[in-house]
Design a protein around this motif. Structure first.
Motif, PDB file in Angstrom:
ATOM      1  N   ILE A 148      54.541 111.314 127.167  1.00 17.59           N
ATOM      2  CA  ILE A 148      54.048 111.240 125.713  1.00 17.59           C
ATOM      3  C   ILE A 148      52.833 111.851 125.780  1.00 17.59           C
ATOM      4  N   ASP A 149      51.891 111.842 126.426  1.00 23.55           N
ATOM      5  CA  ASP A 149      50.680 112.588 126.401  1.00 23.55           C
ATOM      6  C   ASP A 149      50.822 114.250 126.505  1.00 23.55           C
ATOM      7  N   ALA A 150      51.766 114.651 127.087  1.00 21.80           N
ATOM      8  CA  ALA A 150      52.292 116.088 127.175  1.00 21.80           C
ATOM      9  C   ALA A 150      53.219 116.564 126.010  1.00 21.80           C
ATOM     10  N   LEU A 151      53.899 115.725 125.690  1.00 25.31           N
ATOM     11  CA  LEU A 151      54.657 115.899 124.217  1.00 25.31           C
ATOM     12  C   LEU A 151      53.548 116.128 123.003  1.00 25.31           C
ATOM     13  N   ILE A 152      52.472 115.368 122.852  1.00 27.36           N
ATOM     14  CA  ILE A 152      51.659 115.157 121.989  1.00 27.36           C
ATOM     15  C   ILE A 152      50.872 116.758 121.876  1.00 27.36           C
ATOM     16  N   HIS A 153      50.503 117.143 123.060  1.00 28.75           N
ATOM     17  CA  HIS A 153      49.843 118.471 123.197  1.00 28.75           C
ATOM     18  C   HIS A 153      50.604 119.469 122.823  1.00 28.75           C
TER      19      HIS A 153
ATOM     20  N   ASN B  99      43.764 120.074 117.704  1.00 26.73           N
ATOM     21  CA  ASN B  99      44.211 120.249 119.054  1.00 26.73           C
ATOM     22  C   ASN B  99      43.133 119.863 119.879  1.00 26.73           C
ATOM     23  N   ASP B 100      41.763 120.365 119.715  1.00 28.19           N
ATOM     24  CA  ASP B 100      40.512 119.868 120.372  1.00 28.19           C
ATOM     25  C   ASP B 100      40.546 118.474 120.154  1.00 28.19           C
ATOM     26  N   LEU B 101      40.592 117.884 119.372  1.00 30.09           N
ATOM     27  CA  LEU B 101      40.509 116.326 119.088  1.00 30.09           C
ATOM     28  C   LEU B 101      41.422 115.763 119.975  1.00 30.09           C
ATOM     29  N   MET B 102      42.715 116.257 120.085  1.00 30.02           N
ATOM     30  CA  MET B 102      43.596 115.689 120.920  1.00 30.02           C
ATOM     31  C   MET B 102      43.442 115.661 122.152  1.00 30.02           C
ATOM     32  N   ILE B 103      42.575 117.009 122.904  1.00 29.68           N
ATOM     33  CA  ILE B 103      42.426 116.964 124.264  1.00 29.68           C
ATOM     34  C   ILE B 103      41.263 116.154 124.686  1.00 29.68           C
ATOM     35  N   TYR B 104      40.426 115.973 123.824  1.00 36.71           N
ATOM     36  CA  TYR B 104      39.148 115.004 123.780  1.00 36.71           C
ATOM     37  C   TYR B 104      39.593 113.468 123.930  1.00 36.71           C
ATOM     38  N   THR B 105      40.546 113.116 123.024  1.00 39.82           N
ATOM     39  CA  THR B 105      40.959 111.657 122.705  1.00 39.82           C
ATOM     40  C   THR B 105      42.368 111.284 123.718  1.00 39.82           C
ATOM     41  N   VAL B 106      43.270 112.160 123.449  1.00 40.09           N
ATOM     42  CA  VAL B 106      44.596 111.723 124.102  1.00 40.09           C
ATOM     43  C   VAL B 106      44.544 111.995 125.615  1.00 40.09           C
TER      44      VAL B 106
ATOM     45  N   GLY C 213      42.008 112.540 127.032  1.00 38.16           N
ATOM     46  CA  GLY C 213      40.913 111.728 127.803  1.00 38.16           C
ATOM     47  C   GLY C 213      41.413 110.420 128.545  1.00 38.16           C
ATOM     48  N   LEU C 214      42.160 109.698 127.823  1.00 41.15           N
ATOM     49  CA  LEU C 214      42.891 108.753 128.143  1.00 41.15           C
ATOM     50  C   LEU C 214      43.592 108.934 129.427  1.00 41.15           C
ATOM     51  N   THR C 215      44.241 110.022 129.408  1.00 40.87           N
ATOM     52  CA  THR C 215      45.152 110.395 130.675  1.00 40.87           C
ATOM     53  C   THR C 215      44.162 110.857 131.936  1.00 40.87           C
ATOM     54  N   ALA C 216      43.225 111.456 131.569  1.00 43.44           N
ATOM     55  CA  ALA C 216      42.516 112.116 132.886  1.00 43.44           C
ATOM     56  C   ALA C 216      41.052 111.446 133.121  1.00 43.44           C
ATOM     57  N   VAL C 217      40.270 110.939 131.873  1.00 41.77           N
ATOM     58  CA  VAL C 217      38.935 110.126 132.220  1.00 41.77           C
ATOM     59  C   VAL C 217      39.149 108.681 132.429  1.00 41.77           C
ATOM     60  N   MET C 218      40.116 108.116 131.654  1.00 43.83           N
ATOM     61  CA  MET C 218      40.192 106.611 131.998  1.00 43.83           C
ATOM     62  C   MET C 218      40.633 106.237 133.387  1.00 43.83           C
ATOM     63  N   PRO C 219      41.760 107.046 133.940  1.00 44.35           N
ATOM     64  CA  PRO C 219      42.061 106.734 135.389  1.00 44.35           C
ATOM     65  C   PRO C 219      40.945 107.101 136.398  1.00 44.35           C
ATOM     66  N   PHE C 220      40.272 108.069 136.063  1.00 45.79           N
ATOM     67  CA  PHE C 220      38.740 108.605 136.930  1.00 45.79           C
ATOM     68  C   PHE C 220      37.963 107.633 136.840  1.00 45.79           C
ATOM     69  N   ILE C 221      37.807 106.920 135.589  1.00 44.05           N
ATOM     70  CA  ILE C 221      36.674 105.462 135.524  1.00 44.05           C
ATOM     71  C   ILE C 221      37.324 104.513 136.492  1.00 44.05           C
ATOM     72  N   GLY C 222      38.577 104.388 136.426  1.00 46.81           N
ATOM     73  CA  GLY C 222      39.253 103.025 137.198  1.00 46.81           C
ATOM     74  C   GLY C 222      39.190 103.454 138.553  1.00 46.81           C
ATOM     75  N   ILE C 223      39.254 104.707 138.980  1.00 48.00           N
ATOM     76  CA  ILE C 223      38.989 105.139 140.394  1.00 48.00           C
ATOM     77  C   ILE C 223      37.599 104.577 140.784  1.00 48.00           C
ATOM     78  N   LEU C 224      36.708 105.216 139.954  1.00 46.47           N
ATOM     79  CA  LEU C 224      35.203 104.826 140.240  1.00 46.47           C
ATOM     80  C   LEU C 224      34.853 103.325 140.502  1.00 46.47           C
ATOM     81  N   ILE C 225      35.503 102.289 139.591  1.00 46.16           N
ATOM     82  CA  ILE C 225      35.314 101.064 139.592  1.00 46.16           C
ATOM     83  C   ILE C 225      35.958 100.468 140.821  1.00 46.16           C
ATOM     84  N   SER C 226      37.200 101.022 141.269  1.00 46.19           N
ATOM     85  CA  SER C 226      38.022 100.527 142.295  1.00 46.19           C
ATOM     86  C   SER C 226      37.218 100.778 143.452  1.00 46.19           C
TER      87      SER C 226
END
Length: 313
Positions: free
Chosen positions: A154-159, A195-202, A204-217
């Motif tokens: 879904i993320d790839a389709l949006i971009h 497009n820039d907004l999609m990179i930073y939002t959608v 971000g959910l795919t790249a940054v949020m998992p990274f935060i989850g890794i840091l917490i784990s």
């Protein structure tokens, strides 16, 4: 696609890594070898996990999925680059460029989320060992991986669809060896705010949020490991986590540096160097880092060679 936004450019030119013939020949053989190593070793990991019943555990299930994704991830960019070097034709059609953006974004997102899933698996194994088998059931693992594939798609389709609204009416030279999302956006002659907004939002959910989850784990894992009395068990846990953290830092560090920096800080050389690290080097190193230091995986690989390939190690 709206006719007013339709691109007047039918193809892009991938400038590649070098414009020097001697350097191009050297890069061709270097990337060919790296690509073959990546595909071969990751396929061996998948086969080893499949044939050895001792490896039918959540950790190796995620590892085999990571190996599959790494093969697809590398295949989305490197073969086209190699073909360009052989043919001398660096052109890529508009539709093929969008297709490459889609698959590259899909598998990059998958890599990110699966790395987070592996971190969660290690967190449960170390911090809640008595409940591990009831939490990480086969059904849960399959559902988790299925969600990873679906969300990354879904993320790839949006971009990709957001790119179709842009107009490309002048410069068509991409200073890269593949159609990278951020680089293609900068070639547009229409407004790219969405497009820039999609990179930073959608994105971000795919790249940054998992990274935060890794840091917490791993923060919680680190605290739990410090409480382990056995020096041997503590060292084993740190070794396992250290390998994963090394790959996470290499993968996320380069991606965040490319996609989540201000546009003014981007340079073609910086973007290309970073892309080589996470599209070629990291997928090639993953099977070595995750598997060849693991005695169970070594035994499975030895079994694979002796039983399936008829070789003696």
């Amino acid at each position: 696609m709206d006719g007013g936004n339709q691109s007047s450019i039918s193809e892009f030119i991938l400038l590649g890594l070098s414009n020097q013939p001697k350097q191009e020949r050297l890069l061709f053989f270097l990337f060919l070898v790296m690509y073959l190593i990546t595909v071969l070793w990751n396929m061996l990991i998948i086969l080893a996990v499949r044939i050895d019943s001792h490896l039918h555990t959540p950790m190796y299930f995620f590892l085999s999925n990571l190996s599959l994704v790494d093969i697809c991830f590398t295949t989305s960019t490197i073969p086209k680059m190699l073909v360009n070097h052989i043919s001398g034709n660096k052109a890529i059609s508009y539709s093929k460029c969008l297709t490459q953006v889609f698959f590259f974004s899909w598998f990059a997102g998958l890599d990110s989320i699966i790395l987070a899933s592996m971190a969660y698996d290690r967190y449960v194994a170390i911090c809640a060992p008595l409940h591990y088998t009831t939490i990480m059931t086969p059904k849960v693992c399959v559902c988790l991986v299925a969600i990873c594939w679906f969300w990354a798609c879904i993320d790839a389709l949006i971009h990709t669809f957001s790119l179709t609204r842009l107009s490309f009416c002048g410069h068509n030279k991409i200073p890269h060896f593949f159609c990278d999302l951020s680089v293609v956006i900068r070639l547009a002659c229409s407004d790219t705010f969405l497009n820039d907004l999609m990179i930073y939002t959608v994105g971000g959910l795919t790249a940054v949020m998992p990274f935060i989850g890794i840091l917490i784990s791993y923060t919680r894992i680190f605290v739990a490991v410090l409480k382990i009395q056995s020096a041997h068990r503590k060292q084993k846990a740190f070794n396992t986590c250290g390998s994963h953290i090394a790959v996470v830092c290499l993968f996320y560090g380069t991606i965040i540096g490319v996609y989540f920096n201000p546009s003014s800080s981007h340079t073609a050389q910086k973007d290309t160097t970073s892309a080589v690290m996470y599209t070629v080097v990291t997928p090639m190193l993953n099977p070595f880092i995750y598997s060849l230091r693991n005695n169970d995986m070594k035994g499975a690989l030895r079994m694979l060679f002796t039983r399936k390939l008829g070789l003696s190690l």
